[in-house]
Design a protein around this motif. Structure first.
Motif, PDB file in Angstrom:
ATOM      1  N   ALA A 154       3.989  -3.943   2.471  1.00 27.96           N
ATOM      2  CA  ALA A 154       3.323  -5.222   2.726  1.00 27.96           C
ATOM      3  C   ALA A 154       1.911  -5.211   2.151  1.00 27.96           C
ATOM      4  O   ALA A 154       1.475  -6.184   1.527  1.00 27.96           O
ATOM      5  N   THR A 155       1.175  -4.095   2.329  1.00 33.05           N
ATOM      6  CA  THR A 155      -0.198  -4.021   1.827  1.00 33.05           C
ATOM      7  C   THR A 155      -0.216  -4.130   0.308  1.00 33.05           C
ATOM      8  O   THR A 155      -1.006  -4.885  -0.267  1.00 33.05           O
ATOM      9  N   ALA A 156       0.677  -3.384  -0.332  1.00 34.96           N
ATOM     10  CA  ALA A 156       0.746  -3.459  -1.792  1.00 34.96           C
ATOM     11  C   ALA A 156       1.055  -4.891  -2.222  1.00 34.96           C
ATOM     12  O   ALA A 156       0.426  -5.418  -3.152  1.00 34.96           O
ATOM     13  N   GLY A 157       1.981  -5.529  -1.501  1.00 31.94           N
ATOM     14  CA  GLY A 157       2.354  -6.903  -1.845  1.00 31.94           C
ATOM     15  C   GLY A 157       1.192  -7.867  -1.683  1.00 31.94           C
ATOM     16  O   GLY A 157       0.917  -8.683  -2.564  1.00 31.94           O
ATOM     17  N   VAL A 158       0.471  -7.752  -0.553  1.00 38.34           N
ATOM     18  CA  VAL A 158      -0.644  -8.668  -0.292  1.00 38.34           C
ATOM     19  C   VAL A 158      -1.742  -8.479  -1.336  1.00 38.34           C
ATOM     20  O   VAL A 158      -2.279  -9.455  -1.881  1.00 38.34           O
ATOM     21  N   ILE A 159      -2.071  -7.222  -1.627  1.00 38.97           N
ATOM     22  CA  ILE A 159      -3.125  -6.965  -2.616  1.00 38.97           C
ATOM     23  C   ILE A 159      -2.716  -7.562  -3.956  1.00 38.97           C
ATOM     24  O   ILE A 159      -3.517  -8.205  -4.639  1.00 38.97           O
ATOM     25  N   GLY A 160      -1.450  -7.373  -4.308  1.00 38.26           N
ATOM     26  CA  GLY A 160      -0.968  -7.932  -5.571  1.00 38.26           C
ATOM     27  C   GLY A 160      -1.100  -9.445  -5.604  1.00 38.26           C
ATOM     28  O   GLY A 160      -1.612 -10.022  -6.561  1.00 38.26           O
ATOM     29  N   VAL A 161      -0.694 -10.092  -4.517  1.00 37.31           N
ATOM     30  CA  VAL A 161      -0.720 -11.558  -4.481  1.00 37.31           C
ATOM     31  C   VAL A 161      -2.162 -12.077  -4.524  1.00 37.31           C
ATOM     32  O   VAL A 161      -2.472 -13.042  -5.208  1.00 37.31           O
ATOM     33  N   LEU A 162      -3.071 -11.416  -3.787  1.00 38.37           N
ATOM     34  CA  LEU A 162      -4.435 -11.925  -3.689  1.00 38.37           C
ATOM     35  C   LEU A 162      -5.287 -11.575  -4.910  1.00 38.37           C
ATOM     36  O   LEU A 162      -6.128 -12.352  -5.325  1.00 38.37           O
ATOM     37  N   ARG A 163      -5.074 -10.392  -5.480  1.00 39.63           N
ATOM     38  CA  ARG A 163      -5.945  -9.959  -6.581  1.00 39.63           C
ATOM     39  C   ARG A 163      -5.542 -10.535  -7.916  1.00 39.63           C
ATOM     40  O   ARG A 163      -6.360 -10.713  -8.802  1.00 39.63           O
ATOM     41  N   PHE A 164      -4.245 -10.799  -8.089  1.00 42.69           N
ATOM     42  CA  PHE A 164      -3.798 -11.268  -9.386  1.00 42.69           C
ATOM     43  C   PHE A 164      -3.174 -12.649  -9.230  1.00 42.69           C
ATOM     44  O   PHE A 164      -1.976 -12.774  -9.045  1.00 42.69           O
ATOM     45  N   PRO A 165      -4.014 -13.675  -9.259  1.00 42.98           N
ATOM     46  CA  PRO A 165      -3.534 -15.028  -9.012  1.00 42.98           C
ATOM     47  C   PRO A 165      -2.455 -15.410 -10.025  1.00 42.98           C
ATOM     48  O   PRO A 165      -2.541 -15.051 -11.193  1.00 42.98           O
ATOM     49  N   SER A 166      -1.449 -16.108  -9.518  1.00 48.37           N
ATOM     50  CA  SER A 166      -0.355 -16.516 -10.375  1.00 48.37           C
ATOM     51  C   SER A 166       0.009 -17.938 -10.025  1.00 48.37           C
ATOM     52  O   SER A 166      -0.216 -18.382  -8.901  1.00 48.37           O
ATOM     53  N   ASP A 200     -13.562  -9.936   0.378  1.00 44.76           N
ATOM     54  CA  ASP A 200     -14.220 -10.322  -0.864  1.00 44.76           C
ATOM     55  C   ASP A 200     -13.930  -9.266  -1.931  1.00 44.76           C
ATOM     56  O   ASP A 200     -14.475  -8.170  -1.894  1.00 44.76           O
ATOM     57  N   TRP A 201     -13.063  -9.622  -2.877  1.00 41.01           N
ATOM     58  CA  TRP A 201     -12.657  -8.630  -3.885  1.00 41.01           C
ATOM     59  C   TRP A 201     -13.779  -8.293  -4.848  1.00 41.01           C
ATOM     60  O   TRP A 201     -13.690  -7.325  -5.608  1.00 41.01           O
ATOM     61  N   GLN A 202     -14.859  -9.091  -4.830  1.00 42.07           N
ATOM     62  CA  GLN A 202     -16.021  -8.726  -5.640  1.00 42.07           C
ATOM     63  C   GLN A 202     -16.588  -7.382  -5.199  1.00 42.07           C
ATOM     64  O   GLN A 202     -17.268  -6.706  -5.955  1.00 42.07           O
ATOM     65  N   MET A 203     -16.312  -7.026  -3.915  1.00 44.69           N
ATOM     66  CA  MET A 203     -16.743  -5.728  -3.406  1.00 44.69           C
ATOM     67  C   MET A 203     -16.149  -4.617  -4.277  1.00 44.69           C
ATOM     68  O   MET A 203     -16.809  -3.627  -4.579  1.00 44.69           O
ATOM     69  N   ASP A 204     -14.909  -4.793  -4.677  1.00 45.47           N
ATOM     70  CA  ASP A 204     -14.251  -3.808  -5.533  1.00 45.47           C
ATOM     71  C   ASP A 204     -14.854  -3.820  -6.934  1.00 45.47           C
ATOM     72  O   ASP A 204     -15.011  -2.772  -7.563  1.00 45.47           O
ATOM     73  N   ASP A 205     -15.215  -5.023  -7.405  1.00 43.12           N
ATOM     74  CA  ASP A 205     -15.902  -5.105  -8.702  1.00 43.12           C
ATOM     75  C   ASP A 205     -17.178  -4.279  -8.647  1.00 43.12           C
ATOM     76  O   ASP A 205     -17.478  -3.499  -9.556  1.00 43.12           O
ATOM     77  N   ALA A 206     -17.942  -4.464  -7.563  1.00 44.34           N
ATOM     78  CA  ALA A 206     -19.206  -3.745  -7.428  1.00 44.34           C
ATOM     79  C   ALA A 206     -18.963  -2.238  -7.451  1.00 44.34           C
ATOM     80  O   ALA A 206     -19.627  -1.500  -8.183  1.00 44.34           O
ATOM     81  N   ALA A 207     -17.978  -1.781  -6.667  1.00 43.24           N
ATOM     82  CA  ALA A 207     -17.698  -0.347  -6.622  1.00 43.24           C
ATOM     83  C   ALA A 207     -17.342   0.177  -8.005  1.00 43.24           C
ATOM     84  O   ALA A 207     -17.780   1.252  -8.412  1.00 43.24           O
ATOM     85  N   MET A 208     -16.572  -0.605  -8.765  1.00 47.82           N
ATOM     86  CA  MET A 208     -16.143  -0.131 -10.081  1.00 47.82           C
ATOM     87  C   MET A 208     -17.286  -0.094 -11.078  1.00 47.82           C
ATOM     88  O   MET A 208     -17.378   0.815 -11.891  1.00 47.82           O
ATOM     89  N   LEU A 254     -10.113   0.393   1.615  1.00 49.89           N
ATOM     90  CA  LEU A 254      -9.412   0.858   2.820  1.00 49.89           C
ATOM     91  C   LEU A 254     -10.307   0.911   4.061  1.00 49.89           C
ATOM     92  O   LEU A 254      -9.903   0.447   5.127  1.00 49.89           O
ATOM     93  N   PRO A 255     -11.534   1.464   3.959  1.00 51.16           N
ATOM     94  CA  PRO A 255     -12.367   1.491   5.167  1.00 51.16           C
ATOM     95  C   PRO A 255     -12.659   0.105   5.723  1.00 51.16           C
ATOM     96  O   PRO A 255     -12.954  -0.038   6.907  1.00 51.16           O
ATOM     97  N   THR A 256     -12.592  -0.919   4.885  1.00 51.01           N
ATOM     98  CA  THR A 256     -12.866  -2.273   5.360  1.00 51.01           C
ATOM     99  C   THR A 256     -11.612  -2.930   5.929  1.00 51.01           C
ATOM    100  O   THR A 256     -11.688  -3.669   6.900  1.00 51.01           O
ATOM    101  N   ILE A 257     -10.456  -2.647   5.329  1.00 50.89           N
ATOM    102  CA  ILE A 257      -9.264  -3.397   5.736  1.00 50.89           C
ATOM    103  C   ILE A 257      -8.372  -2.627   6.705  1.00 50.89           C
ATOM    104  O   ILE A 257      -7.376  -3.165   7.171  1.00 50.89           O
ATOM    105  N   TRP A 258      -8.694  -1.364   7.040  1.00 50.95           N
ATOM    106  CA  TRP A 258      -7.738  -0.566   7.818  1.00 50.95           C
ATOM    107  C   TRP A 258      -7.343  -1.168   9.163  1.00 50.95           C
ATOM    108  O   TRP A 258      -6.199  -1.011   9.584  1.00 50.95           O
ATOM    109  N   PRO A 259      -8.235  -1.890   9.865  1.00 53.45           N
ATOM    110  CA  PRO A 259      -7.774  -2.439  11.139  1.00 53.45           C
ATOM    111  C   PRO A 259      -6.560  -3.363  10.989  1.00 53.45           C
ATOM    112  O   PRO A 259      -5.666  -3.349  11.836  1.00 53.45           O
TER     113      PRO A 259
END
Lengths: 273, 361
Positions: free
Chosen positions: A87-99, A165-173, A188-193
């Motif tokens: 489910a997590t992989a699916g959600v990340i895929g759906v949210l990060r790569f708009p289609s 906010d996926w920009q957080m990942d942009d910043a980390a990268m 992960l530390p932000t979304i684990w709950p």
């Protein structure tokens, strides 16, 4: 004038309180009765109260129940972990790569929620045994339960991650984190709950499941199938003990989470920026 | 671009384009930025400036063209290998990490040793005046402090380049003015090139050495801040940078250095750029501060008679709004101290024939 208004107000409050109490009775009376009865000498009519732990002794003496508990835990853990990961992989895929087909993808992930459990059980049995020639065992039960679990977990993770906010990942990268490191250090530390919540739900679903597991396991016992099977011999006291223990465990977990949250040892959810 | 020495430019963009379907967000940009430069990308929203910044950071792949950092082609390099620093509009501090953990994050990702991380942290905390905040979490900081932490995180690894994406947009006015001066000071002290994206022309003018004004994915003008302010290359730049009166009329007599334009029945003498012929429609821009309001009619230059409708007090300066007979308004800006005329008085608006800029529309 005021006193009339005050009296009307206090009547209104009283009515609401009564309504609330009735609601709680409706929700919890059967469960509390089972717990109470499990400690009673006479489970058929446990009044006046006389307490004993015989029911629990009977439960622990019966090796069938401990086998069943082990199997149910394995199915619950396996299906919970598998569902959460998928489910997590699916959600990340759906949210990060708009289609443009996002709606279709979402519906496809959630559709198993609308399929009857009986049907999932029968069809996975037919598919595994007839088409793939696989025997029914714990692994196939885990996989079949994860079908429903993934859909539930997807819904829970999605509801939380739309706020991330996926920009957080942009910043980390930009600051040098590879995608894998970025996931471990920042995402992960932000979304684990929310992943934990999804795991709990899909664990409980699989742990409690009768239909799906039954078709995939046959004679291998799980707690629901043993409890269901023992009905043929009437409501035994060990069933009351089993129900009370299962509920007690769930309450204990939630009480622990509540205490951890109140004391601030663990934060479930976001530290708002 | 001429530079003092022949080291490779800190950043080079070579005909960089980015298309999203039919939309050309960035359209064939060439740019060189030197080691000691504070460079601003100024433009309205949707002009492509943020896309350009993301291309430089590696968060977006250009459709065409090359990106070079210190002479090295990084076009195909992922962001985490580029060693570029970045400061974001909404700070984007990691909410589960303390201030100190946030700041040393880039060093940890580059596998810098613990001892050196500590030293650099002390340096960065001191530079950005964050003493005493090391153990706080981002949600325990004010907006200004968060932006300082974000700057410290951007600068701690002494990157080849620091990109700033509207970093002051979420701060209040007073804090913004203070940070403008500070950010420029860091750039000059550390000698790291800054690329600063903003839609706020005041910010760009305050901080930058050079400014590129961007619209629809292309540069309308690129040059030193004085040139962009004083000698706008296009009507768009003239309207976007600074505050100007805009008068549209028809060119009549066209001489080598000057032209005459009729505007609402008034004959105005204006400077003459190349490419305007008699009969063309002309847009004339004159900055508020180039217009003067006088009680008497001046002997020379352009003048229009009117009435002083209001004075907008701005502190050091004031805007004098003059209503002309036909209801149109001309605004002049001057020191707020010498208010020679009273509101409601008959006045003349005047400016020299060489002031302002004309563009063919």
């Amino acid at each position: 004038m005021t006193s009339v208004g005050d009296r009307a107000e206090s009547w209104r409050r009283l009515a609401m309180s009564v309504l609330l109490c009735l609601l709680y009775v409706f929700l919890y009376a059967p469960i509390l009765f089972v717990i109470y009865a499990s400690f009673s000498e006479d489970i058929v009519w446990p009044f006046p109260p006389s307490f004993t732990t015989d029911a629990y002794a009977e439960l622990f003496d019966n090796s069938l129940y401990s086998d069943a508990l082990n199997n149910s835990l394995i199915i619950g853990l396996g299906s919970g972990v598998l569902s959460t990961l998928l489910a997590t992989a699916g959600v990340i895929g759906v949210l990060r790569f708009p289609s443009r087909r996002r709606a279709l993808i979402l519906i496809t992930f959630l559709a198993p929620l609308f399929v009857a459990e009986l049907l999932i059980g029968i069809s996975s049995l037919a598919f595994n045994a007839r088409l793939l020639g696989l025997p029914g065992n714990l692994f196939s039960a885990i996989a079949a339960n994860a079908v429903e679990g993934t859909a539930f977990a997807f819904l829970i993770v999605l509801a939380q991650l739309v706020r991330y906010d996926w920009q957080m990942d942009d910043a980390a990268m930009v600051f040098g984190a590879s995608p894998a490191r970025c996931f471990w250090e920042v995402t992960l530390p932000t979304i684990w709950p929310s992943l934990f919540g999804a795991f709990l739900i899909s664990f409980i679903l699989a742990f409690n499941n009768l239909e799906i597991s039954f078709y995939n396991l046959g004679a291998i016992p799980t707690l629901p199938s043993v409890a269901w099977g023992s009905l043929r011999f009437g409501l035994g006291p060990e069933l009351f003990a089993l129900a009370a223990l299962t509920n007690g465990l769930v309450f204990a977990v939630f009480a622990l989470m509540y205490v951890l949250m109140r004391t601030g040892i663990v934060k479930f959810g976001y530290r708002g920026v | 671009m001429t530079k003092a020495d022949d080291r490779p430019a800190s950043l080079s963009l070579q005909s960089v384009s980015k298309h999203f379907g039919p939309v050309k967000a960035v359209d064939g940009i060439d740019l060189d930025i030197g080691q000691d430069e504070f460079f601003s990308l100024l433009g309205p929203s949707g002009s492509g400036k943020t896309t350009m910044l993301r291309i430089i950071a590696g968060l977006e792949r250009p459709t065409a063209g090359r990106v070079l950092v210190r002479g090295q082609d990084v076009t195909a390099m992922p962001p985490y290998k580029r060693r570029i620093g970045m400061v974001f509009q909404n700070f984007l501090l990691f909410p589960h990490k303390t201030v100190a953990e946030n700041i040393v994050f880039p060093l940890r990702m580059q596998n810098v040793g613990r001892a050196e991380r500590g030293e650099r942290l002390v340096w960065a905390m001191k530079l950005l005046r964050l003493d005493g905040l090391a153990e706080r979490y981002p949600n325990e900081l004010s907006g200004g402090q968060q932006q300082r932490v974000s700057l410290a995180r951007g600068l701690i690894s002494r990157p080849a380049l620091l990109l700033l994406d509207e970093p002051l947009a979420n701060l209040d006015r007073e804090l913004r003015a203070e940070m403008e001066v500070e950010i420029r000071r860091y750039q000059k002290e550390l000698n790291i090139p800054f690329v600063y994206v903003t839609h706020n022309q005041e910010e760009a003018l305050t901080m930058s050495d050079r400014i590129a004004v961007m619209r629809n994915g292309v540069f309308e003008q690129i040059g030193p801040r004085n040139d962009v302010y004083r000698k706008p290359a296009t009507a768009f730049v003239a309207a976007f940078v600074g505050q100007s009166n805009q008068l549209t009329g028809r060119a009549e007599m066209v001489g080598p250095d000057s032209l005459t334009m009729t505007w609402r029945g008034h004959r105005l003498h204006l400077p003459h750029p190349d490419g305007i012929a008699a009969g063309d429609e002309v847009r004339f821009f004159i900055k508020y501060e180039d217009v003067e309001v006088t009680p008497e009619r001046p002997a020379q230059g352009n003048h229009l008679g009117g009435r002083l409708r209001d004075i907008i007090f701005k502190g050091q300066t004031a805007n004098y709004i003059v209503s002309l007979a036909d209801g149109s308004e001309i605004i002049a800006s001057a020191s707020s101290r010498d208010q020679k005329v009273a509101i409601g008085a008959a006045v003349s608006v005047t400016w020299p024939a060489t002031a302002g800029m004309c563009f063919k529309s």
